[in-house]
Write a protein that holds these residues in place. Structure first.
Motif, PDB file in Angstrom:
ATOM      1  N   ALA A  18       5.134 -12.520  -3.390  1.00  0.00           N
ATOM      2  CA  ALA A  18       5.815 -12.606  -2.090  1.00  0.00           C
ATOM      3  C   ALA A  18       4.853 -13.086  -1.004  1.00  0.00           C
ATOM      4  O   ALA A  18       5.207 -13.925  -0.165  1.00  0.00           O
ATOM      5  N   ASP A  19       3.633 -12.580  -1.032  1.00  0.00           N
ATOM      6  CA  ASP A  19       2.630 -12.991  -0.057  1.00  0.00           C
ATOM      7  C   ASP A  19       2.243 -14.456  -0.241  1.00  0.00           C
ATOM      8  O   ASP A  19       2.048 -15.189   0.731  1.00  0.00           O
ATOM      9  N   SER A  20       2.153 -14.906  -1.487  1.00  0.00           N
ATOM     10  CA  SER A  20       1.817 -16.308  -1.759  1.00  0.00           C
ATOM     11  C   SER A  20       2.902 -17.252  -1.255  1.00  0.00           C
ATOM     12  O   SER A  20       2.604 -18.308  -0.699  1.00  0.00           O
ATOM     13  N   VAL A  21       4.156 -16.876  -1.456  1.00  0.00           N
ATOM     14  CA  VAL A  21       5.265 -17.709  -0.961  1.00  0.00           C
ATOM     15  C   VAL A  21       5.229 -17.783   0.564  1.00  0.00           C
ATOM     16  O   VAL A  21       5.383 -18.861   1.152  1.00  0.00           O
ATOM     17  N   THR A  70       2.314  -4.413 -12.067  1.00  0.00           N
ATOM     18  CA  THR A  70       3.569  -5.130 -11.795  1.00  0.00           C
ATOM     19  C   THR A  70       3.910  -5.106 -10.316  1.00  0.00           C
ATOM     20  O   THR A  70       4.300  -6.127  -9.736  1.00  0.00           O
ATOM     21  N   ILE A  71       3.755  -3.945  -9.700  1.00  0.00           N
ATOM     22  CA  ILE A  71       4.034  -3.832  -8.255  1.00  0.00           C
ATOM     23  C   ILE A  71       3.101  -4.747  -7.468  1.00  0.00           C
ATOM     24  O   ILE A  71       3.539  -5.484  -6.575  1.00  0.00           O
ATOM     25  N   ILE A  72       1.826  -4.720  -7.803  1.00  0.00           N
ATOM     26  CA  ILE A  72       0.856  -5.565  -7.095  1.00  0.00           C
ATOM     27  C   ILE A  72       1.180  -7.036  -7.298  1.00  0.00           C
ATOM     28  O   ILE A  72       1.121  -7.828  -6.359  1.00  0.00           O
ATOM     29  N   MET A  73       1.560  -7.423  -8.514  1.00  0.00           N
ATOM     30  CA  MET A  73       1.877  -8.822  -8.801  1.00  0.00           C
ATOM     31  C   MET A  73       3.100  -9.296  -8.011  1.00  0.00           C
ATOM     32  O   MET A  73       3.126 -10.410  -7.488  1.00  0.00           O
ATOM     33  N   LEU A  74       4.116  -8.445  -7.902  1.00  0.00           N
ATOM     34  CA  LEU A  74       5.311  -8.830  -7.138  1.00  0.00           C
ATOM     35  C   LEU A  74       4.990  -9.031  -5.657  1.00  0.00           C
ATOM     36  O   LEU A  74       5.449  -9.998  -5.039  1.00  0.00           O
ATOM     37  N   PHE A  89      -7.364  -8.751  -1.320  1.00  0.00           N
ATOM     38  CA  PHE A  89      -6.800  -7.426  -1.071  1.00  0.00           C
ATOM     39  C   PHE A  89      -6.088  -6.885  -2.306  1.00  0.00           C
ATOM     40  O   PHE A  89      -6.223  -5.708  -2.659  1.00  0.00           O
ATOM     41  N   TYR A  90      -5.348  -7.739  -2.999  1.00  0.00           N
ATOM     42  CA  TYR A  90      -4.592  -7.303  -4.174  1.00  0.00           C
ATOM     43  C   TYR A  90      -5.518  -7.003  -5.348  1.00  0.00           C
ATOM     44  O   TYR A  90      -5.234  -6.106  -6.145  1.00  0.00           O
ATOM     45  N   VAL A  91      -6.611  -7.719  -5.451  1.00  0.00           N
ATOM     46  CA  VAL A  91      -7.599  -7.437  -6.497  1.00  0.00           C
ATOM     47  C   VAL A  91      -8.212  -6.059  -6.256  1.00  0.00           C
ATOM     48  O   VAL A  91      -8.371  -5.258  -7.195  1.00  0.00           O
ATOM     49  N   VAL A  92      -8.533  -5.770  -5.011  1.00  0.00           N
ATOM     50  CA  VAL A  92      -9.096  -4.467  -4.666  1.00  0.00           C
ATOM     51  C   VAL A  92      -8.096  -3.355  -4.980  1.00  0.00           C
ATOM     52  O   VAL A  92      -8.461  -2.310  -5.526  1.00  0.00           O
ATOM     53  N   LEU A  93      -6.826  -3.570  -4.655  1.00  0.00           N
ATOM     54  CA  LEU A  93      -5.805  -2.571  -4.974  1.00  0.00           C
ATOM     55  C   LEU A  93      -5.712  -2.321  -6.474  1.00  0.00           C
ATOM     56  O   LEU A  93      -5.573  -1.174  -6.914  1.00  0.00           O
ATOM     57  N   PHE A  94      -5.768  -3.374  -7.252  1.00  0.00           N
ATOM     58  CA  PHE A  94      -5.685  -3.212  -8.702  1.00  0.00           C
ATOM     59  C   PHE A  94      -6.893  -2.445  -9.230  1.00  0.00           C
ATOM     60  O   PHE A  94      -6.761  -1.586 -10.109  1.00  0.00           O
ATOM     61  N   LEU A  95      -8.071  -2.732  -8.693  1.00  0.00           N
ATOM     62  CA  LEU A  95      -9.265  -1.987  -9.103  1.00  0.00           C
ATOM     63  C   LEU A  95      -9.159  -0.512  -8.726  1.00  0.00           C
ATOM     64  O   LEU A  95      -9.579   0.369  -9.494  1.00  0.00           O
ATOM     65  N   ILE A  96      -8.587  -0.228  -7.585  1.00  0.00           N
ATOM     66  CA  ILE A  96      -8.371   1.164  -7.179  1.00  0.00           C
ATOM     67  C   ILE A  96      -7.426   1.859  -8.157  1.00  0.00           C
ATOM     68  O   ILE A  96      -7.638   3.013  -8.538  1.00  0.00           O
ATOM     69  N   VAL A 130       0.837  -1.198   0.000  1.00  0.00           N
ATOM     70  CA  VAL A 130       0.000   0.000   0.000  1.00  0.00           C
ATOM     71  C   VAL A 130       0.874   1.252   0.000  1.00  0.00           C
ATOM     72  O   VAL A 130       0.603   2.213  -0.734  1.00  0.00           O
ATOM     73  N   PHE A 131       1.933   1.239   0.787  1.00  0.00           N
ATOM     74  CA  PHE A 131       2.827   2.398   0.857  1.00  0.00           C
ATOM     75  C   PHE A 131       3.479   2.675  -0.496  1.00  0.00           C
ATOM     76  O   PHE A 131       3.477   3.813  -0.981  1.00  0.00           O
TER      77      PHE A 131
END
Length: 167
Positions: A86-89, A78-82, A150-157, A48-49
């Motif tokens: 990391a979160d998935s690992v 790209t940032i969200i995917m990275l 959470f990452y889907v919501v960030l991408f939509l934002i 988020v930061f």
């Protein structure tokens, strides 16, 4: 301490030294799992930061150049995917540690004949061994779970920010 009977005040309720060490191992794995859980929350905060800073810089760039291209959305994606990877690992290793804790718990139940009286499910899980939680299930759960929404919501934002808001 009497090693033949396994009587020791420090061992608590365990019948032998092996079960005592397994309990200690479960405690250590539990602490490691909690540490990974805290790190996944930190990953989300960092995402988020960085996205906030990126959106601010990109908005300033869009105002100066009077353009709206796809570079901003690609950068945010790209940032969200990275961070998602990391979160998935981290989630995968957290699940793997929980799986290991469960297997040790089932071994202790097997050693102490502490089964569920209503059903034989505990015995069946012990017989299955590592097949209780197969690796492919852990991979699927780590790739898609509720916290990753959470990452889907960030991408939509990001999409709303870049395409629906005027610059």
């Amino acid at each position: 301490m009497n090693f033949k009977t396994g009587k020791n005040k420090e061992w608590g309720v365990w019948n032998n030294l092996n079960d005592y060490f397994k309990e200690k191992r479960i405690d250590q794995l539990h602490k490691a799992t909690l540490s990974i859980s805290n790190q996944t929350f930190a990953i989300k905060k960092m995402c988020v930061f960085i996205l906030t800073a990126t959106l601010g810089i990109m908005q300033n760039f869009r105002k100066e150049n009077n353009c709206s291209d796809y570079s901003g959305i690609i950068l945010c994606g790209t940032i969200i995917m990275l961070f998602y990877l990391a979160d998935s690992v981290a989630y995968y290793y957290q699940s793997k540690l929980r799986n290991l804790m469960r297997k040790i718990e089932l071994e202790i139940k097997e050693n102490n004949n502490a089964y569920c009286k209503d059903c034989g499910q505990c015995r069946e899980n012990i017989k299955l061994g590592s097949k209780v939680f197969p690796k492919i299930v852990l991979l699927k759960k780590s790739a898609v779970n509720g916290s990753h929404f959470f990452y889907v919501v960030l991408f939509l934002i990001c999409i709303v920010f870049f395409y629906l808001l005027p610059f």
